[in-house]
Design an enzyme around this catalytic site. Sequence first.
Site, PDB file in Angstrom:
ATOM      1  N   ARG A   1       0.825  -1.211   0.000  1.00  0.00           N
ATOM      2  CA  ARG A   1       0.000   0.000   0.000  1.00  0.00           C
ATOM      3  C   ARG A   1       0.868   1.275   0.000  1.00  0.00           C
ATOM      4  O   ARG A   1       0.549   2.251   0.672  1.00  0.00           O
ATOM      5  CB  ARG A   1      -0.969  -0.011   1.187  1.00  0.00           C
ATOM      6  CG  ARG A   1      -2.380   0.364   0.754  1.00  0.00           C
ATOM      7  CD  ARG A   1      -3.373   0.290   1.899  1.00  0.00           C
ATOM      8  NE  ARG A   1      -3.763  -1.070   2.220  1.00  0.00           N
ATOM      9  CZ  ARG A   1      -4.265  -1.454   3.399  1.00  0.00           C
ATOM     10  NH1 ARG A   1      -4.425  -0.571   4.354  1.00  0.00           N
ATOM     11  NH2 ARG A   1      -4.599  -2.710   3.605  1.00  0.00           N
TER      12      ARG A   1
ATOM     13  N   ARG B   1      -3.441   6.855   0.719  1.00  0.00           N
ATOM     14  CA  ARG B   1      -3.983   8.100   1.265  1.00  0.00           C
ATOM     15  C   ARG B   1      -3.041   8.855   2.193  1.00  0.00           C
ATOM     16  O   ARG B   1      -3.300  10.003   2.537  1.00  0.00           O
ATOM     17  CB  ARG B   1      -5.300   7.797   2.005  1.00  0.00           C
ATOM     18  CG  ARG B   1      -6.436   7.466   1.046  1.00  0.00           C
ATOM     19  CD  ARG B   1      -7.769   7.526   1.761  1.00  0.00           C
ATOM     20  NE  ARG B   1      -7.913   6.408   2.705  1.00  0.00           N
ATOM     21  CZ  ARG B   1      -8.761   6.403   3.726  1.00  0.00           C
ATOM     22  NH1 ARG B   1      -9.541   7.455   3.943  1.00  0.00           N
ATOM     23  NH2 ARG B   1      -8.849   5.356   4.514  1.00  0.00           N
TER      24      ARG B   1
ATOM     25  N   ARG C   1      -7.412  11.602  -5.511  1.00  0.00           N
ATOM     26  CA  ARG C   1      -8.531  10.924  -4.874  1.00  0.00           C
ATOM     27  C   ARG C   1      -9.722  11.867  -4.637  1.00  0.00           C
ATOM     28  O   ARG C   1     -10.881  11.427  -4.620  1.00  0.00           O
ATOM     29  CB  ARG C   1      -8.044  10.300  -3.561  1.00  0.00           C
ATOM     30  CG  ARG C   1      -9.068   9.577  -2.724  1.00  0.00           C
ATOM     31  CD  ARG C   1      -9.541   8.292  -3.389  1.00  0.00           C
ATOM     32  NE  ARG C   1     -10.602   7.708  -2.590  1.00  0.00           N
ATOM     33  CZ  ARG C   1     -11.846   8.161  -2.555  1.00  0.00           C
ATOM     34  NH1 ARG C   1     -12.190   9.197  -3.305  1.00  0.00           N
ATOM     35  NH2 ARG C   1     -12.754   7.580  -1.803  1.00  0.00           N
TER      36      ARG C   1
ATOM     37  N   ASP D   1      -6.953  -3.298  -6.672  1.00  0.00           N
ATOM     38  CA  ASP D   1      -7.474  -3.897  -5.447  1.00  0.00           C
ATOM     39  C   ASP D   1      -7.680  -5.389  -5.663  1.00  0.00           C
ATOM     40  O   ASP D   1      -8.034  -5.814  -6.767  1.00  0.00           O
ATOM     41  CB  ASP D   1      -8.799  -3.242  -5.045  1.00  0.00           C
ATOM     42  CG  ASP D   1      -9.196  -3.654  -3.639  1.00  0.00           C
ATOM     43  OD1 ASP D   1      -8.773  -2.982  -2.680  1.00  0.00           O
ATOM     44  OD2 ASP D   1      -9.896  -4.681  -3.502  1.00  0.00           O
TER      45      ASP D   1
ATOM     46  N   TYR E   1     -14.145 -12.887   1.175  1.00  0.00           N
ATOM     47  CA  TYR E   1     -14.924 -11.707   0.761  1.00  0.00           C
ATOM     48  C   TYR E   1     -16.212 -12.114   0.050  1.00  0.00           C
ATOM     49  O   TYR E   1     -17.261 -11.495   0.229  1.00  0.00           O
ATOM     50  CB  TYR E   1     -14.086 -10.796  -0.139  1.00  0.00           C
ATOM     51  CG  TYR E   1     -12.993 -10.079   0.615  1.00  0.00           C
ATOM     52  CD1 TYR E   1     -13.270  -8.910   1.320  1.00  0.00           C
ATOM     53  CD2 TYR E   1     -11.694 -10.573   0.661  1.00  0.00           C
ATOM     54  CE1 TYR E   1     -12.270  -8.261   2.036  1.00  0.00           C
ATOM     55  CE2 TYR E   1     -10.692  -9.927   1.374  1.00  0.00           C
ATOM     56  CZ  TYR E   1     -10.990  -8.772   2.065  1.00  0.00           C
ATOM     57  OH  TYR E   1     -10.013  -8.141   2.779  1.00  0.00           O
TER      58      TYR E   1
END
Lengths: 340, 340
Positions: free
Chosen positions: B23, B27, B36, B72, B146
Amino acid sequence: MKDTFLKACQGFKTDYTPVWFMRQAGRYMKEYQKIRQKYDFLTMCKTPEIAAEVTLQPIKILGVDAAILFSDILVPLEAVGLKIEFIEDKGPKVYPNIRDEENLNLLKNIEIDSLDYVFKTIKILTKELEVPLIGFAASPFTLATYVIEGGTTKDFVNTKRFMFAQSEGFHKLMDFLTDATLNYLQEQVKAGVHALQIFDTWAGILSPFDYEVFCKPYVKRIINKLKSVPVIYFSSNTAGHLNHLKDLDADVLSIDWRIDIRDASLALKDQSLQGNLDPLTLLGTEEELFKRTEKILIDGMNAKSHIFNLGHGVNINTSVDKLKKLVDFIHEFSHKLRRI
Amino acid sequence: MKDTFLKACQGFKTDYTPVWFMRQAGRYMKEYQKIRQKYDFLTMCKTPEIAAEVTLQPIKILGVDAAILFSDILVPLEAVGLKIEFIEDKGPKVYPNIRDEENLNLLKNIEIDSLDYVFKTIKILTKELEVPLIGFAASPFTLATYVIEGGTTKDFVNTKRFMFAQSEGFHKLMDFLTDATLNYLQEQVKAGVHALQIFDTWAGILSPFDYEVFCKPYVKRIINKLKSVPVIYFSSNTAGHLNHLKDLDADVLSIDWRIDIRDASLALKDQSLQGNLDPLTLLGTEEELFKRTEKILIDGMNAKSHIFNLGHGVNINTSVDKLKKLVDFIHEFSHKLRRI
């Protein structure tokens, strides 16, 4: 009193593998739900007659070899000046939160008398029980995570920021919580518990290096002072920390399901072990459940002594019937094993 | 192209320890935030020019030794007929959920062309990058959690109920996801990635026994078919599973911070390792950060080869400056280490 559990705690081989379950008193049981409908969780903890009744339920229904006091690891936080709340399905809440050294003054020395309801519950139970009673507390580090975060979190960002940014202040918090926890556990012993379990639910968020620095010394201090009853140290997610658990001098190490109990027994020679079935195995077929149980019972024979348990608390979706069958299976299979 | 990372992937000792971060595009970086603000996360993934730009940001700013495709692990689920959503601070959402064998028919064979945006992004990047590009996918088991849960959960109750109650149906789901994942990774290789990482974020919720039954065979099947680029297998919370990772034949095993990399290198002889700093160490002082980094770099010398990484993704609260200093420190210290 049935003493198979205590014998295993003391490291003796037993005729069969004793078993109890973390969170064996809980919402998966209709007898518990019936009482829970009338009282909130904290009221149940604080009313000795109710706490005792709920503690007794699984002993009668499941036939387990030990009882664990119905309470919560967070109740001693009220006695050091913090507020706790339990909101259904949302997890516990602790406040105000202490996230730096400056806020350490929010804590006051433990008022042990305010926890009298716990000691009263213990006194009722030791009269009624035919199996040993386990008292408990969280480890200072696990307790600290609640004090800092205010509950359970995904990453424990505030705990680690405090730890890595103000390590001296963090050690002060740990010192404080260690003294309070030791006092609390000593009072449980005075009230009559036959064994103690220290819950280090969040030890596994630390690297082994940081476990040595920030967590272990405080657990060790507590264990070294508790010599009159056996101490079980339960830590979660610590398969990588096994080398570091050896010299804790806990009578029993309780492990979660993320490691083969055989591997643990090899790494921790001459150590009594407790564990370690995945609690969610109970949501599947009996075939899968018993296959995994057999393996744990066979592998557990390698330990100095073995107490069967889950690697975590009983899940709310668990069938009481299946759990009772599991207890019977453990008793019968482990008894047969010893006669081979 | 700077090839230190690839050499380490291939098991060669390198002049210094290469480093990249899971990652690393994210952010915590203001350059990322700027983009973003204009586009939602999924749009960013699906627009090759934007995904490429965001992939490149940390390479320029941090000076890391490898790039990882900005995407992702859940995007291939759209290509098998499921819906995915990313809600800020709430984690991902996948639906409809498949919790038993009957619902397996909700899945359709992977439409690989619908993932063309991924392959386009790779093609842009391989032209622009001066470091190797890592493609990735989730392991079939992690992807299954998931599909079954609809997101991340605390206990993975639905996954385990399915697994333990309908194991045959569960294996069918795993088979399906394995084929889809393999196809997806093979297309990434065709598009030009230089290495692959398989993310097994949730492998550690399984006991080692169940890891062998429900997870590992499918990872193995994928790794065995991917011979043209190095494959890194990242698994989280698997310190107790190390014995079971040996024969996976991954070029590199990436471990989290819950085990000493020295212990891992001893258990996994002649294995290249990646890892394993606690990402939240970056929220503390530089003194604590570099102390732990030095230890990992020294201990990492015991592995066949070592790639530095965090044990988990970069935390949003991380300072870019500190992360850059960490990269420089790793390069300099590991270079010095090799000259002692």
